[in-house]
Design a protein around this motif. Structure first.
Motif, PDB file in Angstrom:
ATOM      1  N   LEU A  76       0.835  -1.217   0.000  1.00 22.69           N
ATOM      2  CA  LEU A  76       0.000   0.000   0.000  1.00 22.69           C
ATOM      3  C   LEU A  76       0.861   1.255   0.000  1.00 22.69           C
ATOM      4  O   LEU A  76       0.577   2.228  -0.712  1.00 22.69           O
ATOM      5  N   ASN A  77       1.913   1.257   0.806  1.00 25.44           N
ATOM      6  CA  ASN A  77       2.772   2.441   0.884  1.00 25.44           C
ATOM      7  C   ASN A  77       3.561   2.660  -0.405  1.00 25.44           C
ATOM      8  O   ASN A  77       3.840   3.793  -0.776  1.00 25.44           O
ATOM      9  N   SER A  78       3.882   1.566  -1.090  1.00 19.77           N
ATOM     10  CA  SER A  78       4.545   1.704  -2.393  1.00 19.77           C
ATOM     11  C   SER A  78       3.618   2.438  -3.352  1.00 19.77           C
ATOM     12  O   SER A  78       4.051   3.310  -4.111  1.00 19.77           O
ATOM     13  N   PHE A  79       2.333   2.087  -3.309  1.00 18.01           N
ATOM     14  CA  PHE A  79       1.373   2.726  -4.197  1.00 18.01           C
ATOM     15  C   PHE A  79       1.226   4.214  -3.851  1.00 18.01           C
ATOM     16  O   PHE A  79       1.167   5.067  -4.732  1.00 18.01           O
ATOM     17  N   MET A  80       1.204   4.524  -2.555  1.00 19.04           N
ATOM     18  CA  MET A  80       1.101   5.926  -2.130  1.00 19.04           C
ATOM     19  C   MET A  80       2.332   6.713  -2.592  1.00 19.04           C
ATOM     20  O   MET A  80       2.209   7.853  -3.057  1.00 19.04           O
ATOM     21  N   LEU A  81       3.490   6.098  -2.471  1.00 20.25           N
ATOM     22  CA  LEU A  81       4.726   6.757  -2.908  1.00 20.25           C
ATOM     23  C   LEU A  81       4.677   7.020  -4.420  1.00 20.25           C
ATOM     24  O   LEU A  81       5.102   8.085  -4.896  1.00 20.25           O
ATOM     25  N   TYR A  82       4.121   6.071  -5.168  1.00 15.07           N
ATOM     26  CA  TYR A  82       3.946   6.251  -6.610  1.00 15.07           C
ATOM     27  C   TYR A  82       3.029   7.455  -6.888  1.00 15.07           C
ATOM     28  O   TYR A  82       3.328   8.298  -7.749  1.00 15.07           O
ATOM     29  N   LEU A  83       1.940   7.557  -6.143  1.00 17.72           N
ATOM     30  CA  LEU A  83       1.029   8.698  -6.318  1.00 17.72           C
ATOM     31  C   LEU A  83       1.736  10.012  -5.997  1.00 17.72           C
ATOM     32  O   LEU A  83       1.507  11.037  -6.644  1.00 17.72           O
ATOM     33  N   MET A  84       2.603   9.979  -4.989  1.00 22.61           N
ATOM     34  CA  MET A  84       3.308  11.202  -4.594  1.00 22.61           C
ATOM     35  C   MET A  84       4.241  11.675  -5.705  1.00 22.61           C
ATOM     36  O   MET A  84       4.368  12.873  -5.951  1.00 22.61           O
ATOM     37  N   VAL A  85       4.897  10.727  -6.341  1.00 22.34           N
ATOM     38  CA  VAL A  85       5.780  11.076  -7.453  1.00 22.34           C
ATOM     39  C   VAL A  85       4.939  11.600  -8.616  1.00 22.34           C
ATOM     40  O   VAL A  85       5.250  12.622  -9.230  1.00 22.34           O
ATOM     41  N   ARG A  86       3.809  10.931  -8.870  1.00 20.20           N
ATOM     42  CA  ARG A  86       2.962  11.282 -10.005  1.00 20.20           C
ATOM     43  C   ARG A  86       2.307  12.656  -9.859  1.00 20.20           C
ATOM     44  O   ARG A  86       2.208  13.417 -10.818  1.00 20.20           O
ATOM     45  N   PHE A  87       1.852  12.980  -8.642  1.00 19.86           N
ATOM     46  CA  PHE A  87       1.088  14.216  -8.431  1.00 19.86           C
ATOM     47  C   PHE A  87       1.942  15.357  -7.887  1.00 19.86           C
ATOM     48  O   PHE A  87       1.420  16.428  -7.566  1.00 19.86           O
ATOM     49  N   ARG A  88       3.242  15.110  -7.771  1.00 16.53           N
ATOM     50  CA  ARG A  88       4.110  16.138  -7.206  1.00 16.53           C
ATOM     51  C   ARG A  88       4.078  17.388  -8.081  1.00 16.53           C
ATOM     52  O   ARG A  88       4.137  17.299  -9.304  1.00 16.53           O
ATOM     53  N   LYS A  89       3.983  18.510  -7.412  1.00 17.14           N
ATOM     54  CA  LYS A  89       3.936  19.779  -8.138  1.00 17.14           C
ATOM     55  C   LYS A  89       5.278  20.023  -8.819  1.00 17.14           C
ATOM     56  O   LYS A  89       6.323  19.899  -8.191  1.00 17.14           O
ATOM     57  N   LYS A  90       5.248  20.336 -10.098  1.00 13.37           N
ATOM     58  CA  LYS A  90       6.494  20.633 -10.802  1.00 13.37           C
ATOM     59  C   LYS A  90       7.088  21.922 -10.245  1.00 13.37           C
ATOM     60  O   LYS A  90       6.375  22.915 -10.073  1.00 13.37           O
ATOM     61  N   LYS A  91       8.364  21.847  -9.942  1.00 17.37           N
ATOM     62  CA  LYS A  91       9.053  23.028  -9.404  1.00 17.37           C
ATOM     63  C   LYS A  91       9.420  23.994 -10.523  1.00 17.37           C
ATOM     64  O   LYS A  91       9.795  23.580 -11.591  1.00 17.37           O
TER      65      LYS A  91
END
Lengths: 88, 88
Positions: free
Chosen positions: A73-88
């Motif tokens: 589950l945490n791997s999936f959350m980490l994937y979402l974090m990378v995917r939805f991370r705001k572009k700097k």
């Protein structure tokens, strides 16, 4: 046959395991993860992985199963974090 | 004297316990918790509490100490979530 302490451990593990689901749901719906710490999930996953190893050494079924599920589950959350991370 | 499996459990527990610290730090600095799920911390705290009870029944020191510390840290994070919650 499971003892009541096994069941207690499993219920405890289910709670700590499923706790990330509302967070995944929220990130999925809002597509926003700005206020969530990526370090939190990184360190958490390392810890959960080590718990699985610990559980194996103790032959402790609740620890192995619940932390194994947590890792997924945490791997999936980490994937979402990378995917939805705001572009700097 | 601690065995190496005790130490493994303690290291695992330290990781899962301290993982919330970067989240606390982030919430404290930004004063924003909009993307963090309060249900995540609610369910997590229930689970961590049950792990403490489970650890007591197993006389398992790593489980008791690390989950006890988790309970304290997560309580503080939950307090920050209430404090910084955006007024509806």
């Amino acid at each position: 046959m499971l003892s009541w302490t096994d069941i207690l451990g499993i219920v405890a593990g289910i709670c700590t395991t499923v706790s990330v689901i509302p967070q995944i749901r929220k990130a999925w719906k809002t597509k926003k993860v700005d206020d969530v710490s990526p370090f939190m999930f990184g360190i958490l996953m390392l810890g959960v992985f080590l718990w699985v190893i610990y559980g194996i050494t103790q032959n402790d079924i609740p620890i192995i199963t619940t932390n194994g599920a947590s890792l997924a589950l945490n791997s999936f959350m980490l994937y979402l974090m990378v995917r939805f991370r705001k572009k700097k």
